[in-house]
Scaffold this active site. Structure first.
Site, PDB file in Angstrom:
ATOM      1  N   CYS A   1     -14.065  28.821 -40.854  1.00 11.64           N
ATOM      2  CA  CYS A   1     -14.146  27.402 -40.517  1.00 11.64           C
ATOM      3  C   CYS A   1     -15.216  27.175 -39.453  1.00 11.64           C
ATOM      4  CB  CYS A   1     -12.783  26.917 -40.007  1.00 11.64           C
ATOM      5  SG  CYS A   1     -12.722  25.138 -39.687  1.00 11.64           S
TER       6      CYS A   1
ATOM      7  N   ASP B   1     -14.922  25.328 -36.985  1.00 10.44           N
ATOM      8  CA  ASP B   1     -14.262  25.047 -35.711  1.00 10.44           C
ATOM      9  C   ASP B   1     -14.815  25.939 -34.599  1.00 10.44           C
ATOM     10  OD1 ASP B   1     -12.211  25.120 -33.541  1.00 10.44           O
ATOM     11  OD2 ASP B   1     -11.074  23.866 -34.924  1.00 10.44           O
TER      12      ASP B   1
ATOM     13  N   ARG C   1     -13.653  26.877 -31.948  1.00 14.16           N
ATOM     14  CA  ARG C   1     -12.671  27.756 -31.291  1.00 14.16           C
ATOM     15  C   ARG C   1     -12.430  29.047 -32.070  1.00 14.16           C
ATOM     16  NH1 ARG C   1      -8.016  23.435 -31.370  1.00 14.16           N
ATOM     17  NH2 ARG C   1      -8.922  23.321 -33.456  1.00 14.16           N
TER      18      ARG C   1
ATOM     19  N   HIS D   1      -7.699  29.034 -40.018  1.00 20.41           N
ATOM     20  CA  HIS D   1      -6.939  29.040 -38.762  1.00 20.41           C
ATOM     21  C   HIS D   1      -5.872  27.961 -38.797  1.00 20.41           C
ATOM     22  CE1 HIS D   1      -8.870  25.435 -36.916  1.00 20.41           C
ATOM     23  NE2 HIS D   1      -9.856  25.776 -37.724  1.00 20.41           N
TER      24      HIS D   1
ATOM     25  N   CYS E   1      -5.951  23.602 -38.442  1.00 17.01           N
ATOM     26  CA  CYS E   1      -7.302  23.223 -38.878  1.00 17.01           C
ATOM     27  C   CYS E   1      -7.392  21.696 -39.007  1.00 17.01           C
ATOM     28  CB  CYS E   1      -7.627  23.894 -40.201  1.00 17.01           C
ATOM     29  SG  CYS E   1      -9.247  23.460 -40.862  1.00 17.01           S
TER      30      CYS E   1
END
Length: 195
Positions: free
Chosen positions: A42, A44, A46, A98, A101
């Site tokens: 992803c 993302d 993080r 994750h 999400c």
């Protein structure tokens, strides 16, 4: 100082510290990448692939997009997959999503967000496919289960892809892994391995 200038200064400090710790690091890094792993994850911020599996730059080839999708018409993802499998000869393809999400959650809530709604349609299709399994779940539990189902489905998409099928057909050593990462504790869970 602007935030961007701070990034450049951070880079200078990192480069100096890295060189001090290993004077040959950048020389070795610049020679050639030879990763054994392709990470499809992803976007993302993080979920940084190298950091969460404690690998150095050059050890893992990475493709990221919103909600870690492997779509048969996404030429960006397919180009990365082809390069990793045919040129780099990776031995492992890891699809890693994750929990929590935002893309998966947005697809479930079905808010109108703009252009990304087209991309999230793939997740909405999964929510429909697994409607009965998801129906008794609520809130974050429902989002997290759809995150897991999404990873498993994307790993299936990898396995079905012609690039991967051809590599396996010619005897190339290649394993596909379905992982999910927890933002709450930093742990990866292996959902299923497709060998």
């Amino acid at each position: 100082m602007s935030d961007i200038k701070q990034l450049i200064e951070n880079n200078q400090r990192w480069s100096e510290a890295t060189t001090k710790a290993d004077p040959e690091f950048f020389n070795k890094l610049s020679k050639r990448q030879n990763p054994e792993y392709l990470w499809i994850g992803c976007s993302d911020s993080r979920v940084p692939a190298n950091q969460i599996v404690d690998l150095l730059p050059g050890d893992i080839f990475v493709h990221r997009n919103v909600a870690n999708l492997v779509v048969h018409t996404d030429f960006n993802c397919l180009s990365v997959l082809q390069y990793a499998v045919d040129i780099l000869q990776v031995k492992h393809i890891i699809v890693c999503g994750h929990y929590g999400c935002g893309g998966v959650e947005a697809a479930l809530v079905n808010n109108k967000l703009g252009l990304i709604d087209n991309w999230l349609g793939h997740i909405r299709d999964l929510a429909t496919k697994y409607k009965e399994e998801l129906a008794p779940l609520q809130g974050q539990e429902k989002v997290n289960r759809l995150c897991e189902l999404n990873v498993l489905e994307q790993a299936i998409n990898v396995r079905r892809n012609a690039i991967v099928q051809e590599a396996i057909g010619r005897g190339q050593e290649l394993q596909i892994h379905s992982w999910i990462y927890s933002l709450n504790n930093g742990h990866i869970k292996d959902l299923e391995s497709h060998n």
